[in-house]
Write a protein that holds these residues in place. Structure first.
Motif, PDB file in Angstrom:
ATOM      1  N   GLY A 149       0.810  -1.216   0.000  1.00  9.19           N
ATOM      2  CA  GLY A 149       0.000   0.000   0.000  1.00  9.19           C
ATOM      3  C   GLY A 149       0.843   1.265   0.000  1.00  9.19           C
ATOM      4  N   PHE A 150       1.870   1.294   0.842  1.00 12.61           N
ATOM      5  CA  PHE A 150       2.692   2.493   0.936  1.00 12.61           C
ATOM      6  C   PHE A 150       3.548   2.676  -0.315  1.00 12.61           C
ATOM      7  N   GLY A 151       4.006   1.572  -0.891  1.00  8.72           N
ATOM      8  CA  GLY A 151       4.779   1.675  -2.126  1.00  8.72           C
ATOM      9  C   GLY A 151       3.967   2.301  -3.247  1.00  8.72           C
ATOM     10  N   ARG A 152       2.722   1.870  -3.369  1.00  8.64           N
ATOM     11  CA  ARG A 152       1.833   2.465  -4.383  1.00  8.64           C
ATOM     12  C   ARG A 152       1.559   3.928  -4.072  1.00  8.64           C
ATOM     13  N   ARG A 153       1.382   4.232  -2.789  1.00  6.51           N
ATOM     14  CA  ARG A 153       1.079   5.609  -2.395  1.00  6.51           C
ATOM     15  C   ARG A 153       2.242   6.541  -2.719  1.00  6.51           C
ATOM     16  N   ILE A 154       3.457   6.111  -2.429  1.00  5.04           N
ATOM     17  CA  ILE A 154       4.633   6.936  -2.708  1.00  5.04           C
ATOM     18  C   ILE A 154       4.800   7.161  -4.207  1.00  5.04           C
ATOM     19  N   GLY A 155       4.612   6.091  -4.993  1.00  4.30           N
ATOM     20  CA  GLY A 155       4.725   6.228  -6.445  1.00  4.30           C
ATOM     21  C   GLY A 155       3.685   7.169  -7.021  1.00  4.30           C
ATOM     22  N   ARG A 156       2.445   7.034  -6.559  1.00  3.05           N
ATOM     23  CA  ARG A 156       1.369   7.920  -7.028  1.00  3.05           C
ATOM     24  C   ARG A 156       1.616   9.355  -6.588  1.00  3.05           C
ATOM     25  N   LEU A 157       2.109   9.519  -5.375  1.00  3.02           N
ATOM     26  CA  LEU A 157       2.387  10.860  -4.848  1.00  3.02           C
ATOM     27  C   LEU A 157       3.492  11.546  -5.641  1.00  3.02           C
ATOM     28  N   ILE A 176       4.544  21.648   5.825  1.00  5.26           N
ATOM     29  CA  ILE A 176       5.431  20.564   5.385  1.00  5.26           C
ATOM     30  C   ILE A 176       5.607  19.546   6.501  1.00  5.26           C
ATOM     31  N   ALA A 177       5.875  20.030   7.710  1.00  3.19           N
ATOM     32  CA  ALA A 177       6.060  19.121   8.844  1.00  3.19           C
ATOM     33  C   ALA A 177       4.809  18.291   9.099  1.00  3.19           C
ATOM     34  N   SER A 178       3.643  18.920   8.991  1.00  2.49           N
ATOM     35  CA  SER A 178       2.389  18.206   9.209  1.00  2.49           C
ATOM     36  C   SER A 178       2.173  17.133   8.148  1.00  2.49           C
ATOM     37  N   GLU A 179       2.453  17.460   6.896  1.00  5.17           N
ATOM     38  CA  GLU A 179       2.263  16.492   5.818  1.00  5.17           C
ATOM     39  C   GLU A 179       3.233  15.321   5.929  1.00  5.17           C
ATOM     40  N   ILE A 180       4.472  15.592   6.309  1.00  2.03           N
ATOM     41  CA  ILE A 180       5.453  14.515   6.457  1.00  2.03           C
ATOM     42  C   ILE A 180       5.087  13.613   7.629  1.00  2.03           C
ATOM     43  N   ASP A 181       4.611  14.207   8.720  1.00  2.00           N
ATOM     44  CA  ASP A 181       4.155  13.399   9.860  1.00  2.00           C
ATOM     45  C   ASP A 181       2.995  12.501   9.462  1.00  2.00           C
ATOM     46  N   ARG A 182       2.062  13.047   8.703  1.00  3.93           N
ATOM     47  CA  ARG A 182       0.914  12.267   8.257  1.00  3.93           C
ATOM     48  C   ARG A 182       1.351  11.146   7.313  1.00  3.93           C
ATOM     49  N   LEU A 183       2.302  11.446   6.438  1.00  8.94           N
ATOM     50  CA  LEU A 183       2.766  10.459   5.467  1.00  8.94           C
ATOM     51  C   LEU A 183       3.530   9.322   6.144  1.00  8.94           C
ATOM     52  N   ALA A 184       4.293   9.666   7.180  1.00  8.33           N
ATOM     53  CA  ALA A 184       5.147   8.669   7.839  1.00  8.33           C
ATOM     54  C   ALA A 184       4.447   7.958   8.988  1.00  8.33           C
ATOM     55  N   HIS A 204      13.731   6.759   3.028  1.00  8.36           N
ATOM     56  CA  HIS A 204      14.422   7.507   1.974  1.00  8.36           C
ATOM     57  C   HIS A 204      13.418   8.180   1.047  1.00  8.36           C
ATOM     58  N   GLY A 205      12.330   7.472   0.720  1.00  6.80           N
ATOM     59  CA  GLY A 205      11.303   8.058  -0.136  1.00  6.80           C
ATOM     60  C   GLY A 205      10.635   9.257   0.513  1.00  6.80           C
ATOM     61  N   ILE A 206      10.372   9.181   1.806  1.00  8.30           N
ATOM     62  CA  ILE A 206       9.764  10.306   2.515  1.00  8.30           C
ATOM     63  C   ILE A 206      10.721  11.490   2.572  1.00  8.30           C
ATOM     64  N   ASN A 207      12.010  11.206   2.747  1.00 11.65           N
ATOM     65  CA  ASN A 207      12.997  12.295   2.727  1.00 11.65           C
ATOM     66  C   ASN A 207      13.004  13.010   1.379  1.00 11.65           C
TER      67      ASN A 207
END
Length: 230
Positions: free
Chosen positions: A45-53, A121-129, A202-205
């Protein structure tokens, strides 16, 4: 000899090991199996989400830099759930609030713009991770849970030796195999979790770096526009 080999192979099959295991080891095995399934569900699920994002963010950024009217672009994307769109929306909202009065504090406006987009940005990264902590927890804990099952299985093996008053392979093998199978399940859950955690980290970074670059560029654009204010 052939008959003994076939019986031994059947006894040491994963299903047979689970069936003949002690209830404590069964509980450990089921927990590790559930953790492994959960880990793989997150990975897919997360792999697909990162690719789509990544794809949608590239398109959003490309469209933004081609847009002539920031307000019109904001109206078009104000309901978007994309992290980059939310960072953009935070910048636009702060810009409107800071420039609504008759007198404009240019230095204060620049600082508030940077703060607002940085917080977004911080809020979105927290939500993503958010779900990555599951991978970290499984990667750290699963080997020790498997080790607990191993210790318990070895204790059962020694108990079997004492009861049978024999240390032959037929007496020892089931308990030892059961113990090692618990260890294998722990590693089966932990190894993909650790690899995925590092990879997705690494993808989130990279996503965070993209958001920061976009925020810096947007901040520069608004600063130029601020210089033109009367």
């Amino acid at each position: 000899m052939n008959l003994f080999f076939n019986t031994d192979a059947a006894t040491l099959s994963p299903i047979a090991l689970f069936i003949q295991a002690d209830w404590v080891v069964k509980f450990v095995m089921l927990g590790l199996l559930a953790a492994s399934i959960w880990v793989w569900a997150i990975i897919v699920g997360f792999g697909r989400r990162i690719g789509r994002l990544r794809r949608t963010s590239e398109k959003f950024e490309s469209d933004f830099w081609k847009a002539d009217d920031i307000d019109a672009f904001h109206r078009l994307h104000k309901d978007s759930a994309l992290p980059i769109a939310r960072v953009f929306g935070a910048g636009v909202s702060e810009w409107r609030r800071s420039t609504a009065g008759k007198t404009i504090d240019r230095a204060g406006t620049r600082e508030r713009l940077a703060t607002a987009m940085g917080a977004a940005i911080a809020s979105e990264i927290d939500r993503l991770a958010d779900r990555l902590n599951v991978l970290a927890t499984v990667g750290a804990v699963a080997p020790f849970v498997g080790l607990f099952g191993t210790v318990w299985g070895i204790m059962r093996a020694f108990t079997g030796i004492a009861q049978a008053q024999s240390s032959s392979l037929a007496v020892v093998a089931p308990g030892i195999a059961e113990a090692l199978f618990a260890t294998a399940l722990g590693l089966f859950a932990a190894i993909p979790a650790v690899i995925a955690y590092n990879r997705f980290g690494h993808g989130i970074n990279r996503v965070e770096a993209r958001l920061n670059r976009f925020a810096d560029g947007f901040h520069t654009t608004l600063s130029r526009q601020l210089e033109g204010q009367g």
